[in-house]
Design a protein around this motif. Sequence first.
Motif, PDB file in Angstrom:
ATOM      1  N   SER A  49       0.856  -1.183   0.000  1.00 31.45           N
ATOM      2  CA  SER A  49       0.000   0.000   0.000  1.00 31.45           C
ATOM      3  C   SER A  49       0.896   1.239   0.000  1.00 31.45           C
ATOM      4  N   GLY A  50       0.306   2.380  -0.270  1.00 31.16           N
ATOM      5  CA  GLY A  50       1.058   3.628  -0.202  1.00 31.16           C
ATOM      6  C   GLY A  50       1.637   3.829   1.190  1.00 31.16           C
ATOM      7  N   TYR A  51       0.844   3.477   2.208  1.00 33.40           N
ATOM      8  CA  TYR A  51       1.311   3.582   3.591  1.00 33.40           C
ATOM      9  C   TYR A  51       2.516   2.668   3.839  1.00 33.40           C
ATOM     10  N   THR A 100      -8.388  -4.000  -1.517  1.00 40.08           N
ATOM     11  CA  THR A 100      -8.628  -5.082  -0.561  1.00 40.08           C
ATOM     12  C   THR A 100      -9.312  -4.508   0.677  1.00 40.08           C
ATOM     13  N   GLN A 101      -9.874  -5.388   1.463  1.00 41.49           N
ATOM     14  CA  GLN A 101     -10.484  -5.005   2.741  1.00 41.49           C
ATOM     15  C   GLN A 101      -9.714  -5.687   3.861  1.00 41.49           C
ATOM     16  N   ARG A 149     -11.282  -1.866   6.682  1.00 45.00           N
ATOM     17  CA  ARG A 149     -10.711  -0.710   5.987  1.00 45.00           C
ATOM     18  C   ARG A 149     -10.319  -1.082   4.571  1.00 45.00           C
ATOM     19  N   LYS A 150     -10.611  -0.178   3.663  1.00 47.79           N
ATOM     20  CA  LYS A 150     -10.216  -0.376   2.270  1.00 47.79           C
ATOM     21  C   LYS A 150      -8.736  -0.024   2.127  1.00 47.79           C
ATOM     22  N   ARG A 151      -7.997  -0.908   1.450  1.00 46.95           N
ATOM     23  CA  ARG A 151      -6.575  -0.656   1.176  1.00 46.95           C
ATOM     24  C   ARG A 151      -6.321  -0.857  -0.305  1.00 46.95           C
ATOM     25  N   ASN A 152      -5.525   0.031  -0.864  1.00 47.52           N
ATOM     26  CA  ASN A 152      -5.094  -0.110  -2.248  1.00 47.52           C
ATOM     27  C   ASN A 152      -3.692  -0.693  -2.240  1.00 47.52           C
TER      28      ASN A 152
END
Length: 196
Positions: free
Chosen positions: A41-43, A82-83, A87-90
């Motif tokens: 993810s970006g995070y 994804t969930q 939480r939604k994650r890209n």
Amino acid sequence: MSRREHQGKLWQSLITGKSMSRTNKTQFAILGYLTKRDAMSGYDIKRLLEKVASFYWSESNSQLYPLLKKLLAQDMVTMAETQESGRKRNLYSITEKGREHLLTWLRQDVEETTIRNELMLKLSLAQHLSTTDTLEHIDYFAEQVQSRKRKLKKIQQHIENDHKNRQDQEYLLMTYRHSELILEAQEKWCKEVQKN
């Protein structure tokens, strides 16, 4: 772009007064990190930059997420939603086009780095400060150097242990040896200046 082509563009920009277009190199940090894991993810990328690359590369969230969108639009990465825990994650993955783009950049000559050091700028103008003010700047810098040395030691131990037998270990250790030598030189300089 070859060295000769790069130098040609540089001379052309000096003659015409038009600057060469600058490429945001953080895109290559993103692509490079995506080669190390299946998806991030970006995070995750931001955390990895802060944890591992802080001695040689940093980027703000305001730059990171637009770059991810740009790489996605250029088909350099793919994105899957994804969930996790509601939480939604890209999650981003590098594409073959992204790998080729990264390899092309890795083979290019390194551009000259622009140096910006606020402490050195202040010291060059320190005749306007009291000796106490100047020494406070140097003492604060010395504390920062010691803090960075402690952080670097942890990173080097992480690389020694967690990257054992991985292809990137040798290069990571080489990278951080550079940082180690810079910190040693900065520490030596601080002690020298503090004595006077």
